[in-house]
Design a protein around this motif. Structure first.
Motif, PDB file in Angstrom:
ATOM      1  N   GLU A   9       0.839  -1.207   0.000  1.00  0.00           N
ATOM      2  CA  GLU A   9       0.000   0.000   0.000  1.00  0.00           C
ATOM      3  C   GLU A   9       0.870   1.251   0.000  1.00  0.00           C
ATOM      4  N   TYR A  10       1.805   1.305   0.914  1.00  0.00           N
ATOM      5  CA  TYR A  10       2.646   2.485   1.067  1.00  0.00           C
ATOM      6  C   TYR A  10       3.433   2.767  -0.206  1.00  0.00           C
ATOM      7  N   THR A  11       4.014   1.726  -0.787  1.00  0.00           N
ATOM      8  CA  THR A  11       4.850   1.868  -1.980  1.00  0.00           C
ATOM      9  C   THR A  11       4.029   2.387  -3.160  1.00  0.00           C
ATOM     10  N   LEU A  12       2.873   1.788  -3.401  1.00  0.00           N
ATOM     11  CA  LEU A  12       2.014   2.216  -4.506  1.00  0.00           C
ATOM     12  C   LEU A  12       1.497   3.637  -4.289  1.00  0.00           C
ATOM     13  N   ILE A  13       0.933   3.885  -3.121  1.00  0.00           N
ATOM     14  CA  ILE A  13       0.276   5.168  -2.844  1.00  0.00           C
ATOM     15  C   ILE A  13       1.281   6.318  -2.815  1.00  0.00           C
ATOM     16  N   THR A  14       2.333   6.162  -2.034  1.00  0.00           N
ATOM     17  CA  THR A  14       3.291   7.251  -1.844  1.00  0.00           C
ATOM     18  C   THR A  14       4.032   7.569  -3.143  1.00  0.00           C
ATOM     19  N   THR A  15       4.408   6.536  -3.879  1.00  0.00           N
ATOM     20  CA  THR A  15       5.136   6.779  -5.128  1.00  0.00           C
ATOM     21  C   THR A  15       4.230   7.419  -6.170  1.00  0.00           C
ATOM     22  N   LEU A  16       3.027   6.899  -6.352  1.00  0.00           N
ATOM     23  CA  LEU A  16       2.179   7.416  -7.427  1.00  0.00           C
ATOM     24  C   LEU A  16       1.587   8.785  -7.098  1.00  0.00           C
ATOM     25  N   LEU A  17       1.389   9.095  -5.819  1.00  0.00           N
ATOM     26  CA  LEU A  17       0.866  10.426  -5.462  1.00  0.00           C
ATOM     27  C   LEU A  17       1.944  11.510  -5.491  1.00  0.00           C
ATOM     28  N   GLN A  18       3.214  11.132  -5.251  1.00  0.00           N
ATOM     29  CA  GLN A  18       4.314  12.111  -5.296  1.00  0.00           C
ATOM     30  C   GLN A  18       3.961  13.406  -4.555  1.00  0.00           C
ATOM     31  N   ASN A  19       3.623  13.295  -3.278  1.00  0.00           N
ATOM     32  CA  ASN A  19       3.180  14.463  -2.513  1.00  0.00           C
ATOM     33  C   ASN A  19       4.166  15.620  -2.485  1.00  0.00           C
ATOM     34  N   SER A  20       5.458  15.341  -2.630  1.00  0.00           N
ATOM     35  CA  SER A  20       6.429  16.438  -2.551  1.00  0.00           C
ATOM     36  C   SER A  20       6.627  17.134  -3.900  1.00  0.00           C
ATOM     37  N   TYR A  21       6.016  16.601  -4.958  1.00  0.00           N
ATOM     38  CA  TYR A  21       6.150  17.218  -6.275  1.00  0.00           C
ATOM     39  C   TYR A  21       5.162  18.373  -6.394  1.00  0.00           C
ATOM     40  N   ASN A  22       5.671  19.550  -6.839  1.00  0.00           N
ATOM     41  CA  ASN A  22       4.824  20.744  -6.873  1.00  0.00           C
ATOM     42  C   ASN A  22       4.239  21.086  -8.236  1.00  0.00           C
ATOM     43  N   GLY A  23       4.648  20.361  -9.275  1.00  0.00           N
ATOM     44  CA  GLY A  23       4.131  20.657 -10.616  1.00  0.00           C
ATOM     45  C   GLY A  23       2.730  20.100 -10.813  1.00  0.00           C
ATOM     46  N   GLU A  24       2.245  20.147 -12.063  1.00  0.00           N
ATOM     47  CA  GLU A  24       0.920  19.605 -12.370  1.00  0.00           C
ATOM     48  C   GLU A  24       0.937  18.104 -12.091  1.00  0.00           C
ATOM     49  N   TRP A  25      -0.021  17.657 -11.301  1.00  0.00           N
ATOM     50  CA  TRP A  25      -0.063  16.232 -10.947  1.00  0.00           C
ATOM     51  C   TRP A  25      -1.507  15.851 -10.649  1.00  0.00           C
ATOM     52  N   ILE A  26      -1.712  14.605 -10.358  1.00  0.00           N
ATOM     53  CA  ILE A  26      -3.056  14.130 -10.020  1.00  0.00           C
ATOM     54  C   ILE A  26      -3.403  14.530  -8.585  1.00  0.00           C
ATOM     55  N   ASP A  27      -4.704  14.517  -8.281  1.00  0.00           N
ATOM     56  CA  ASP A  27      -5.162  14.847  -6.924  1.00  0.00           C
ATOM     57  C   ASP A  27      -5.390  13.596  -6.090  1.00  0.00           C
ATOM     58  N   GLY A  28      -5.479  12.462  -6.767  1.00  0.00           N
ATOM     59  CA  GLY A  28      -5.720  11.224  -6.039  1.00  0.00           C
ATOM     60  C   GLY A  28      -5.536  10.013  -6.934  1.00  0.00           C
ATOM     61  N   ILE A  29      -5.598   8.832  -6.306  1.00  0.00           N
ATOM     62  CA  ILE A  29      -5.454   7.588  -7.057  1.00  0.00           C
ATOM     63  C   ILE A  29      -6.481   6.574  -6.589  1.00  0.00           C
ATOM     64  N   GLU A  30      -6.755   5.652  -7.483  1.00  0.00           N
ATOM     65  CA  GLU A  30      -7.701   4.585  -7.222  1.00  0.00           C
ATOM     66  C   GLU A  30      -7.123   3.330  -7.884  1.00  0.00           C
ATOM     67  N   PHE A  31      -7.366   2.177  -7.284  1.00  0.00           N
ATOM     68  CA  PHE A  31      -6.807   0.938  -7.819  1.00  0.00           C
ATOM     69  C   PHE A  31      -7.889  -0.102  -8.052  1.00  0.00           C
ATOM     70  N   THR A  32      -7.686  -0.890  -9.102  1.00  0.00           N
ATOM     71  CA  THR A  32      -8.469  -2.112  -9.291  1.00  0.00           C
ATOM     72  C   THR A  32      -7.461  -3.245  -9.441  1.00  0.00           C
ATOM     73  N   TYR A  33      -7.930  -4.460  -9.216  1.00  0.00           N
ATOM     74  CA  TYR A  33      -7.114  -5.639  -9.416  1.00  0.00           C
ATOM     75  C   TYR A  33      -7.848  -6.511 -10.426  1.00  0.00           C
ATOM     76  N   LYS A  34      -7.214  -6.775 -11.551  1.00  0.00           N
ATOM     77  CA  LYS A  34      -7.860  -7.508 -12.648  1.00  0.00           C
ATOM     78  C   LYS A  34      -9.200  -6.850 -12.986  1.00  0.00           C
ATOM     79  N   ASN A  35      -9.189  -5.535 -13.038  1.00  0.00           N
ATOM     80  CA  ASN A  35     -10.360  -4.710 -13.396  1.00  0.00           C
ATOM     81  C   ASN A  35     -11.531  -4.834 -12.431  1.00  0.00           C
ATOM     82  N   SER A  36     -11.278  -5.291 -11.213  1.00  0.00           N
ATOM     83  CA  SER A  36     -12.334  -5.363 -10.195  1.00  0.00           C
ATOM     84  C   SER A  36     -11.875  -4.639  -8.945  1.00  0.00           C
ATOM     85  N   ARG A  37     -12.839  -4.224  -8.146  1.00  0.00           N
ATOM     86  CA  ARG A  37     -12.547  -3.576  -6.877  1.00  0.00           C
ATOM     87  C   ARG A  37     -11.631  -4.467  -6.036  1.00  0.00           C
TER      88      ARG A  37
END
Length: 179
Positions: A136-164
């Motif tokens: 969880e930590y690796t996926l969330i922290t890396t993909l959110l890049q909270n310390s990056y100040n440029g244009e970025w996403i506001d959040g993330i969502e995950f599916t596994y094999k296209n399912s919740r």
């Protein structure tokens, strides 16, 4: 001894010249890159660790930046298991990136996970409280890049094999996670 010292000096100078040439070829003057950090945490201490850095071309679209980051993260932390950007959704004016975690080989087919062979998300990264927490930590922290100040996403969502995702040890991957 003096001749050795001179030879070494010449070698070093030659080495530097070659390195400079290589850098000139690789880095075109108009391409600016941004450094993204690959995060994880230590299983024993629970402390954040940096497992790598990725230089991404700033001129890429947001989607391509996310794909590049996800691909590097997959390679470095998850045995090349797919972390695919599906799309960026607009959720109440926020940019939410949807990533699908998938399997490789036979495991990608429609089989139950007790038949999985080799490296896979379920047995290697979703199981156990420590393993799940690190995933969880690796996926969330890396993909959110909270310390990056440029244009970025506001959040993330995950599916596994296209399912919740609904596995005990990765509860955070069930919901949208905001920066």
């Amino acid at each position: 001894e003096s001749s050795n010292s001179t030879e070494n000096d010449n070698l070093e100078e030659t080495g530097n010249v070659e390195e400079d040439k290589v850098e000139d070829i690789e880095k075109e003057p108009n391409i600016k890159s941004m450094e993204m950090i690959l995060y994880s945490k230590d299983a024993n201490t629970e402390q954040e660790v940096i497992i790598g850095k990725v230089d991404i071309n700033e001129n890429l679209s947001l989607e391509d930046k996310l794909r590049t980051l996800a691909s590097n993260l997959s390679e470095k932390a998850f045995d090349n298991l797919p972390i695919n950007l599906v799309k960026i959704n607009d959720v109440n004016g926020k940019k939410i990136a949807l990533f699908n975690l998938d399997e490789i080989g036979e495991n990608a087919k429609d089989i139950t996970f007790d038949k999985y062979i080799g490296v896979n998300w379920i047995n290697n990264y979703f199981s156990g409280s420590t393993g799940g927490s690190i995933t969880e930590y690796t996926l969330i922290t890396t993909l959110l890049q909270n310390s990056y100040n440029g244009e970025w996403i506001d959040g993330i969502e995950f599916t596994y094999k296209n399912s919740r995702i609904e596995f005990d040890h990765v509860p955070e991957l069930t919901e949208i996670i905001y920066r």
